[in-house]
Design a protein around this motif. Structure first.
Motif, PDB file in Angstrom:
ATOM      1  N   CYS A   1       0.743  -1.105  -0.107  1.00 65.12           N
ATOM      2  CA  CYS A   1      -0.092  -0.095  -0.080  1.00 65.12           C
ATOM      3  C   CYS A   1       1.174   1.468  -0.492  1.00 65.12           C
ATOM      4  CB  CYS A   1      -0.487   0.305   1.270  1.00 65.12           C
ATOM      5  SG  CYS A   1      -2.453  -0.571   0.767  1.00 65.12           S
ATOM      6  N   PHE A   2       2.046   1.432   0.376  1.00 71.80           N
ATOM      7  CA  PHE A   2       3.065   2.829   0.489  1.00 71.80           C
ATOM      8  C   PHE A   2       3.827   2.495  -0.046  1.00 71.80           C
ATOM      9  CE2 PHE A   2      -0.254   1.835   4.871  1.00 71.80           C
ATOM     10  CZ  PHE A   2      -0.851   2.293   4.364  1.00 71.80           C
ATOM     11  N   TYR A   3       4.565   3.184  -0.411  1.00 79.33           N
ATOM     12  CA  TYR A   3       5.735   3.131  -1.276  1.00 79.33           C
ATOM     13  C   TYR A   3       7.297   4.017   0.386  1.00 79.33           C
ATOM     14  CZ  TYR A   3       3.563   6.014  -4.566  1.00 79.33           C
ATOM     15  OH  TYR A   3       2.680   6.492  -6.231  1.00 79.33           O
ATOM     16  N   PRO A   4       8.068   3.533   0.051  1.00 79.70           N
ATOM     17  CA  PRO A   4       9.370   3.221   0.473  1.00 79.70           C
ATOM     18  C   PRO A   4       9.969   4.931   0.687  1.00 79.70           C
ATOM     19  CG  PRO A   4       9.595   2.026  -1.565  1.00 79.70           C
ATOM     20  CD  PRO A   4       8.575   2.884  -1.771  1.00 79.70           C
ATOM     21  N   PRO A   5      10.064   4.463   2.463  1.00 81.36           N
ATOM     22  CA  PRO A   5      10.662   3.369   3.143  1.00 81.36           C
ATOM     23  C   PRO A   5       9.173   2.999   4.172  1.00 81.36           C
ATOM     24  CG  PRO A   5      11.232   6.074   4.870  1.00 81.36           C
ATOM     25  CD  PRO A   5      10.334   6.057   3.388  1.00 81.36           C
ATOM     26  N   LYS A   6       8.040   3.421   3.696  1.00 77.38           N
ATOM     27  CA  LYS A   6       7.342   3.004   4.770  1.00 77.38           C
ATOM     28  C   LYS A   6       6.287   1.073   4.441  1.00 77.38           C
ATOM     29  CE  LYS A   6       2.383   4.039   6.199  1.00 77.38           C
ATOM     30  NZ  LYS A   6       1.603   5.337   6.866  1.00 77.38           N
ATOM     31  N   GLY A   7       7.000   1.643   2.644  1.00 75.65           N
ATOM     32  CA  GLY A   7       6.588  -0.315   2.231  1.00 75.65           C
ATOM     33  C   GLY A   7       6.841  -0.957   0.920  1.00 75.65           C
ATOM     34  N   ASN A   8       7.292  -1.046   0.166  1.00 76.30           N
ATOM     35  CA  ASN A   8       7.499  -1.581  -2.011  1.00 76.30           C
ATOM     36  C   ASN A   8       6.623  -1.082  -2.217  1.00 76.30           C
ATOM     37  OD1 ASN A   8       5.673  -3.739  -1.197  1.00 76.30           O
ATOM     38  ND2 ASN A   8       7.775  -4.954  -0.336  1.00 76.30           N
ATOM     39  N   ARG A   9       5.806  -0.236  -2.567  1.00 74.15           N
ATOM     40  CA  ARG A   9       4.641   0.500  -3.477  1.00 74.15           C
ATOM     41  C   ARG A   9       5.449   0.729  -5.163  1.00 74.15           C
ATOM     42  NH1 ARG A   9       0.049   5.284  -3.540  1.00 74.15           N
ATOM     43  NH2 ARG A   9      -0.783   4.634  -5.557  1.00 74.15           N
ATOM     44  N   SER A  10       5.030   0.429  -5.665  1.00 74.58           N
ATOM     45  CA  SER A  10       5.828   0.685  -7.256  1.00 74.58           C
ATOM     46  C   SER A  10       5.425   2.202  -7.410  1.00 74.58           C
ATOM     47  CB  SER A  10       5.763  -0.411  -8.195  1.00 74.58           C
ATOM     48  OG  SER A  10       6.131   0.052  -9.571  1.00 74.58           O
ATOM     49  N   PHE A  11       6.045   3.140  -7.783  1.00 76.25           N
ATOM     50  CA  PHE A  11       5.906   3.943  -8.228  1.00 76.25           C
ATOM     51  C   PHE A  11       4.954   4.311  -9.476  1.00 76.25           C
ATOM     52  CE2 PHE A  11       6.275   8.313  -9.856  1.00 76.25           C
ATOM     53  CZ  PHE A  11       5.557   9.471  -9.464  1.00 76.25           C
ATOM     54  N   GLY A  12       4.059   4.907  -9.825  1.00 78.01           N
ATOM     55  CA  GLY A  12       3.890   4.705 -10.842  1.00 78.01           C
ATOM     56  C   GLY A  12       2.235   5.766 -11.147  1.00 78.01           C
ATOM     57  N   PRO A  13       1.798   6.641 -10.276  1.00 75.36           N
ATOM     58  CA  PRO A  13       0.205   7.156 -10.239  1.00 75.36           C
ATOM     59  C   PRO A  13      -0.396   7.589 -11.414  1.00 75.36           C
ATOM     60  CG  PRO A  13       2.062   9.010  -9.222  1.00 75.36           C
ATOM     61  CD  PRO A  13       2.799   7.533  -9.507  1.00 75.36           C
ATOM     62  N   THR A  14      -0.607   6.562 -12.771  1.00 73.40           N
ATOM     63  CA  THR A  14      -1.020   6.773 -13.628  1.00 73.40           C
ATOM     64  C   THR A  14      -2.691   7.858 -13.741  1.00 73.40           C
ATOM     65  OG1 THR A  14      -2.061   4.855 -13.196  1.00 73.40           O
ATOM     66  CG2 THR A  14      -0.108   5.226 -14.975  1.00 73.40           C
ATOM     67  N   LEU A  15      -3.602   7.576 -13.229  1.00 76.15           N
ATOM     68  CA  LEU A  15      -4.789   8.668 -12.899  1.00 76.15           C
ATOM     69  C   LEU A  15      -4.771   9.672 -11.723  1.00 76.15           C
ATOM     70  CD1 LEU A  15      -6.995   6.521 -14.961  1.00 76.15           C
ATOM     71  CD2 LEU A  15      -6.605   8.761 -15.629  1.00 76.15           C
ATOM     72  N   VAL A  16      -4.127   9.195 -10.560  1.00 76.75           N
ATOM     73  CA  VAL A  16      -4.208   9.379  -9.126  1.00 76.75           C
ATOM     74  C   VAL A  16      -3.127  10.786  -9.794  1.00 76.75           C
ATOM     75  CG1 VAL A  16      -2.931   8.373  -8.262  1.00 76.75           C
ATOM     76  CG2 VAL A  16      -4.320   9.540  -6.725  1.00 76.75           C
ATOM     77  N   ASN A  17      -2.740  10.566 -10.298  1.00 77.41           N
ATOM     78  CA  ASN A  17      -1.649  12.014  -9.619  1.00 77.41           C
ATOM     79  C   ASN A  17      -2.010  13.478 -10.721  1.00 77.41           C
ATOM     80  OD1 ASN A  17       1.063  12.983  -9.461  1.00 77.41           O
ATOM     81  ND2 ASN A  17       1.953  12.480 -11.044  1.00 77.41           N
TER      82      ASN A  17
END
Length: 248
Positions: A107-123
């Motif tokens: 669910c979360f981006y590093p360092p909190k988690g390991n979500r991959s970056f690519g927020p296509t629509l939400v960004n």
């Protein structure tokens, strides 16, 4: 336009809508109805990810917290619904410490988690999404098996988990009861109360799936923070049945 996580979890009584129907028109009616949040169910809902994406875009235009229940504890689909605009994720079958760590990491981006970056629509719809996302996302684990109850403390100890969601039907079935007994069997009512107490001890928000306003009010009075009244499909069926009974 959707409500922030902070404002959402501060509510004393959260009423959650639930979408199973593969219909944009139906989703708009749900969005207009006045729910605090709406969950799009990719696990049991009768639609594809593409329709889920379209429904999220509709909900985004209202002051509603958008949630998706993913079909499994898989980083691919979790990342995909978040990139589409979900700000809450409900994950089924979280049974133990390993399961909940895998889920919250996704669910979360590093360092909190390991979500991959690519927020296509939400960004597109949210400025500085990357900077805010780790604080704005709501992680919700389902408690729906005997193992999850036995390992509840291990699950609740996860610091990145925000809420637990009791699935009374699967949970009751795992204890050997029929689906029509989930809200009347004393053993299960006691189990829901014990789950609630444990969650409160860890300062975690609690939610439960209900079969109508009577059960929803019962669990709100018990102390649950969020209730799902029923699904859009069941609400439609109930309304049609009542109207037809009046005219026959």
């Amino acid at each position: 336009m959707s409500i922030s996580k902070r404002a959402f979890i501060k509510k004393k009584k959260i009423i959650n809508g639930w979408i199973h129907i593969d219909s944009i028109a139906s989703a708009k009616i749900m969005a207009e109805a006045g729910f605090d949040s709406i969950t799009i169910d990719l696990q049991h809902g009768m639609f594809s990810f593409e329709k889920c994406r379209d429904i999220i875009q509709i909900i985004e235009k209202y002051k509603i917290f958008p949630i998706v229940r993913v079909p499994s504890n898989d980083i691919g689909i979790i990342n995909k619904v978040l990139d589409t605009g979900a700000f809450g994720v409900i994950c089924p079958l979280i049974n133990n410490k390993i399961d909940v760590e895998k889920f919250t990491n996704a669910c979360f981006y590093p360092p909190k988690g390991n979500r991959s970056f690519g927020p296509t629509l939400v960004n597109i719809d949210h400025d500085n999404y990357f900077d805010k996302s780790n604080k704005e996302l709501l992680s919700i684990s389902m408690i729906e098996t005997r193992e999850s109850v036995n390992c509840l403390q291990d699950i609740l100890e996860n610091k990145n988990l925000d809420m637990i969601y009791v699935g009374p039907y699967d949970l009751s079935i795992s204890y050997g009861f029929m689906p029509d007994k989930v809200f009347i069997e004393k053993k299960m009512l006691k189990t829901y109360k014990q789950i609630l107490k444990s969650a409160k001890n860890f300062n975690k928000k609690t939610a439960i799936h209900c079969s109508g306003t009577d059960t929803a009010n019962y669990f709100l009075k018990m102390g649950f923070d969020m209730v799902t009244i029923s699904t859009d499909l069941n609400l439609l069926k109930t309304a049609l049945t009542k109207e037809l009974e009046k005219i026959k």
